[in-house]
Motif scaffolding. Structure first.
Motif, PDB file in Angstrom:
ATOM      1  N   ARG A 165       1.499  -1.046   0.236  1.00  8.06           N
ATOM      2  CA  ARG A 165       0.058   0.169   0.054  1.00  8.06           C
ATOM      3  C   ARG A 165       0.896   1.449  -0.106  1.00  8.06           C
ATOM      4  NH1 ARG A 165      -4.992  -2.089   0.838  1.00  8.06           N
ATOM      5  NH2 ARG A 165      -5.315  -4.043   1.845  1.00  8.06           N
ATOM      6  N   ARG A 166       2.117   1.344  -0.575  1.00  6.06           N
ATOM      7  CA  ARG A 166       2.850   2.480  -0.862  1.00  6.06           C
ATOM      8  C   ARG A 166       2.266   3.281  -1.782  1.00  6.06           C
ATOM      9  NH1 ARG A 166       7.135   2.432   3.110  1.00  6.06           N
ATOM     10  NH2 ARG A 166       7.103   4.389   2.490  1.00  6.06           N
ATOM     11  N   ILE A 167       1.884   2.547  -2.845  1.00  4.97           N
ATOM     12  CA  ILE A 167       0.904   3.459  -4.130  1.00  4.97           C
ATOM     13  C   ILE A 167      -0.100   2.883  -4.114  1.00  4.97           C
ATOM     14  CG2 ILE A 167       3.632   3.456  -5.529  1.00  4.97           C
ATOM     15  CD1 ILE A 167       2.460   1.093  -6.589  1.00  4.97           C
ATOM     16  N   LYS A 168      -0.796   3.659  -5.151  1.00  3.39           N
ATOM     17  CA  LYS A 168      -2.140   3.071  -6.040  1.00  3.39           C
ATOM     18  C   LYS A 168      -2.461   3.213  -7.289  1.00  3.39           C
ATOM     19  CE  LYS A 168      -4.106   5.607  -1.527  1.00  3.39           C
ATOM     20  NZ  LYS A 168      -5.004   6.745  -0.908  1.00  3.39           N
ATOM     21  N   GLN A 182       2.240  11.718 -16.277  1.00  2.03           N
ATOM     22  CA  GLN A 182       1.071  11.925 -16.246  1.00  2.03           C
ATOM     23  C   GLN A 182       0.740  10.730 -15.573  1.00  2.03           C
ATOM     24  OE1 GLN A 182      -0.193  14.901 -14.454  1.00  2.03           O
ATOM     25  NE2 GLN A 182      -2.043  14.347 -13.751  1.00  2.03           N
ATOM     26  N   GLU A 183       0.502   9.886 -16.738  1.00  2.00           N
ATOM     27  CA  GLU A 183      -0.045   8.644 -16.217  1.00  2.00           C
ATOM     28  C   GLU A 183      -0.088   8.269 -15.015  1.00  2.00           C
ATOM     29  OE1 GLU A 183      -2.628   7.839 -18.650  1.00  2.00           O
ATOM     30  OE2 GLU A 183      -3.130   8.803 -19.344  1.00  2.00           O
ATOM     31  N   ALA A 184       1.594   8.124 -14.662  1.00  2.00           N
ATOM     32  CA  ALA A 184       2.331   7.287 -13.445  1.00  2.00           C
ATOM     33  C   ALA A 184       1.292   8.352 -12.234  1.00  2.00           C
ATOM     34  CB  ALA A 184       3.431   7.636 -13.774  1.00  2.00           C
ATOM     35  N   ASP A 185       1.261   9.145 -12.224  1.00  2.00           N
ATOM     36  CA  ASP A 185       0.675   9.478 -11.370  1.00  2.00           C
ATOM     37  C   ASP A 185       0.004   8.731  -9.876  1.00  2.00           C
ATOM     38  OD1 ASP A 185       0.681  11.289  -9.024  1.00  2.00           O
ATOM     39  OD2 ASP A 185      -1.425  12.558 -10.154  1.00  2.00           O
ATOM     40  N   GLY A 186       0.667   8.423  -8.896  1.00  2.00           N
ATOM     41  CA  GLY A 186       0.316   7.729  -7.861  1.00  2.00           C
ATOM     42  C   GLY A 186       0.603   6.101  -8.161  1.00  2.00           C
ATOM     43  N   ILE A 199      11.634  14.602 -10.159  1.00  2.00           N
ATOM     44  CA  ILE A 199      11.648  14.090  -8.708  1.00  2.00           C
ATOM     45  C   ILE A 199      11.816  14.291  -7.642  1.00  2.00           C
ATOM     46  CG2 ILE A 199      13.336  11.927  -8.091  1.00  2.00           C
ATOM     47  CD1 ILE A 199      14.190  11.123 -11.362  1.00  2.00           C
ATOM     48  N   GLU A 200      12.583  14.958  -8.432  1.00  2.00           N
ATOM     49  CA  GLU A 200      12.445  16.339  -6.729  1.00  2.00           C
ATOM     50  C   GLU A 200      11.030  17.199  -6.695  1.00  2.00           C
ATOM     51  OE1 GLU A 200      16.169  18.532  -7.377  1.00  2.00           O
ATOM     52  OE2 GLU A 200      17.774  15.854  -7.109  1.00  2.00           O
ATOM     53  N   THR A 201      10.385  17.347  -7.134  1.00  2.00           N
ATOM     54  CA  THR A 201       9.464  18.476  -7.177  1.00  2.00           C
ATOM     55  C   THR A 201       7.856  17.598  -7.173  1.00  2.00           C
ATOM     56  OG1 THR A 201       8.711  19.608  -9.257  1.00  2.00           O
ATOM     57  CG2 THR A 201      11.360  20.508  -8.055  1.00  2.00           C
ATOM     58  N   SER A 234       2.366  16.111 -11.052  1.00  2.00           N
ATOM     59  CA  SER A 234       2.971  14.286 -11.071  1.00  2.00           C
ATOM     60  C   SER A 234       3.371  13.432 -10.076  1.00  2.00           C
ATOM     61  CB  SER A 234       2.898  14.122 -12.409  1.00  2.00           C
ATOM     62  OG  SER A 234       3.229  12.229 -12.359  1.00  2.00           O
ATOM     63  N   ARG A 235       3.407  12.664  -8.901  1.00  2.00           N
ATOM     64  CA  ARG A 235       4.323  12.259  -7.471  1.00  2.00           C
ATOM     65  C   ARG A 235       3.935  11.036  -8.391  1.00  2.00           C
ATOM     66  NH1 ARG A 235       5.790  15.768  -4.554  1.00  2.00           N
ATOM     67  NH2 ARG A 235       5.659  17.919  -4.417  1.00  2.00           N
ATOM     68  N   PHE A 236       5.283   9.903  -8.306  1.00  2.00           N
ATOM     69  CA  PHE A 236       5.443   8.717  -8.621  1.00  2.00           C
ATOM     70  C   PHE A 236       6.601   8.326  -8.075  1.00  2.00           C
ATOM     71  CE2 PHE A 236       6.736  11.652 -12.200  1.00  2.00           C
ATOM     72  CZ  PHE A 236       8.284  10.577 -11.874  1.00  2.00           C
ATOM     73  N   HIS A 237       6.500   7.075  -8.215  1.00  2.00           N
ATOM     74  CA  HIS A 237       7.837   6.275  -7.265  1.00  2.00           C
ATOM     75  C   HIS A 237       8.386   5.741  -8.773  1.00  2.00           C
ATOM     76  CE1 HIS A 237       6.292   5.083  -3.700  1.00  2.00           C
ATOM     77  NE2 HIS A 237       5.976   6.038  -3.756  1.00  2.00           N
ATOM     78  N   LEU A 238       9.916   5.947  -8.738  1.00  2.00           N
ATOM     79  CA  LEU A 238      10.792   5.971  -9.975  1.00  2.00           C
ATOM     80  C   LEU A 238      11.959   4.455  -9.916  1.00  2.00           C
ATOM     81  CD1 LEU A 238      11.719   7.268 -12.913  1.00  2.00           C
ATOM     82  CD2 LEU A 238      13.460   8.304 -11.626  1.00  2.00           C
TER      83      LEU A 238
END
Length: 524
Positions: A229-232, A272-276, A299-301, A315-319
């Protein structure tokens, strides 16, 4: 709006009103600033009568609140291991939907052991919930009392270690694709990766030769993040070797329609598609320096500018990134940004080549056999002598496995598909070994193939021999020329006289783009 869900134990003393009129489970729903849509009330069979009474009272007090009674049998509520095990099973079987519902754990009722267990389950994200504590009104005050969010600071308990180890083992098995790997270095890497993925949102860098399974591992890391549950959101897989020039910017970051001639609409872009969710940038070493700078900023902002836009998009995502080339070496040559590499290099995992994991070849053969059986719908096995011969060849130090696990997978699939009556014979194994050896020898001794593979990696195998010879010649001319225009003039010297427009540089650029190349990539 999301539904507000509360999970809590029935208070056998407090909810019964034995000490005072204030009953925490009932008064909880009276807070006007904390509406409760559903109350999951956990109780044992012994207290079913009281649970039914509290359910009726809550629904009368707050008609909009649905009360669901959840039976849970615990012999000793002060036994830590028993309590945690029962609550852990409840959490695993519940079916949380945190896209539509906000969850809260009511700490006021239940034993202190239950409160500790609630904390551990919430902290580990087995239950995606906030902790709340309620209290009675002070003195002669009337009303539902107090309600506040609680931040507990409890240490972990050794008695739980066995259960945690079991869960960790399940996650390790997930990352290994269910394959019983035996290579000590690889297994240690997987264990470390599981810990990092479960506890950190920082970027992950997967290094290793082509065919070592970086893409498959990225998909499993995504699945692990999802389970923890670190991402959705979704997994967005980007092969950076296919992105060049303005098209790369548009594909990754999106654009406004006025920024691209002929564009009929705005484009969201893959970030944007990877948001969340998770963004997997495979072959990140193929990205240009400008794209690298924008990726670093995103990545940073968590923000970036689509092409042609005056406003930033969030857009905040794990990379997760993959590379078959040494990024540190590319930084030294000025082909990769040092600041981006520093950001990615926090957690680096290098996947070993197949020839460096001989003890893992047998379980991988078994895995591939099972996979192909499902694909073909037939039961397929080796004859005893055929299995010995293939195993000996596969684990021989002299067997190079140029394509690593891709070569192994393709080899097993070929033999299974051709197997008469579902049996792989010694003759078939001999023919497969000869075919593999011939292919590897040809690749090692064909200078054109070597040159193209250097630039295209695994994609070189999909290029026809006709195009291979021509492309290799073009790359050599580019390396020998001072500029794109100079290379174009040399390559199109004969045909340019018949052209109305003599833009040789543009002709060459378009030719290279067919193979995912540009002028800069041909200079290496």
């Amino acid at each position: 709006m999301k539904k507000n869900v509360v999970i809590g134990f029935l208070g056998t003393n407090l909810d019964a009103g034995k000490r005072r009129r204030w009953r925490p489970s009932v008064q909880l729903v009276e807070h006007s600033d904390f509406p409760v849509d559903r109350f999951e009330l956990i109780h044992s069979a012994r207290w079913s009568g009281l649970a039914e009474k509290i359910k009726t009272t809550i629904e009368y007090t707050s008609p909009k609140t649905e009360v669901l009674l959840q039976p849970m049998e615990i012999r000793d509520p002060w036994d830590f291991e028993e309590m945690y095990g029962a609550m852990f099973d409840f959490a695993r079987n519940y079916g949380f939907d945190d896209e539509r519902e906000d969850y809260h754990i009511h700490l006021t009722t239940g034993t202190h052991v239950a409160q500790i267990c609630w904390f551990l389950l919430a902290e580990a994200r087995h239950i995606p919930a906030k902790l709340i504590q309620t209290g009675p009104p002070r003195g002669e005050d009337e009303g539902p009392g107090s309600l506040q969010v609680v931040d507990l600071d409890l240490s972990r308990y050794n008695a739980l270690q066995q259960r945690f180890d079991l869960v960790s083992k399940e996650y390790n098995t997930l990352l290994k694709g269910g394959i019983d790997t035996r290579n000590a270095a690889f297994n240690t890497m997987i264990e470390r990766m599981e810990v990092v993925t479960s506890n950190s949102d920082a970027p992950l860098l997967l290094m290793g030769p082509t065919g070592t399974g970086k893409s498959d591992l990225a998909a499993r890391l995504y699945e692990l993040k999802l389970q923890r549950r670190r991402i959705k959101g979704r997994l967005v897989h980007v092969n950076c070797s296919t992105l060049k020039g303005e098209r790369a910017m548009s594909t990754l970051f999106g654009h406004r329609k006025q920024a691209i001639p002929g564009a009929g609409a705005d484009r969201r872009g893959l970030l944007q598609e990877a948001d969340g969710g998770v963004l997997f940038l495979d072959e990140i070493d193929e990205l240009g320096l400008d794209e690298q700078a924008m990726i670093l900023h995103a990545i940073e902002t968590g923000k970036y500018f689509p092409l042609g836009s005056d406003y930033e998009v969030t857009s905040r995502f794990h990379l997760i990134v993959g590379s078959s080339r040494d990024l540190a070496e590319m930084v030294a040559k000025g082909r990769f940004r040092a600041d981006l590499f520093a950001r990615l290099n926090l957690w680096t995992f290098t996947l070993p080549a197949l020839r460096d994991r001989p003890e893992d070849i047998a379980p991988n053969i078994a895995f591939e056999m099972a996979r192909v059986e499902k694909l073909l719908g037939n039961r397929i096995t080796f004859n005893a002598d055929a299995q010995i011969a293939y195993q000996k060849f596969a684990t021989d130090p002299g067997t190079c496995w140029r394509g690593n696990f891709r070569d192994l997978s393709a080899s097993i699939q070929r033999m299974c598909t051709l197997a008469p009556r579902g049996r792989i014979t010694h003759t078939m194994v001999t023919a497969e070994i000869e075919a593999l050896s011939k292919t590897w020898h040809h690749a090692s001794n064909d200078p054109d193939m070597q040159l193209i593979t250097e630039h295209l990696g695994e994609r070189a195998a999909n290029i026809d021999e006709f195009d291979r010879v021509q492309l290799a010649a073009v790359i050599r001319v580019c390396r020998q020329s001072a500029s794109l225009s100079a290379a174009g003039r040399r390559l199109f010297a004969a045909s340019r006289a018949a052209k109305a427009s003599r833009n040789d540089a543009d002709r060459l650029r378009k030719y290279l783009e067919k193979f995912g190349l540009d002028w800069g990539s041909c200079q290496n």
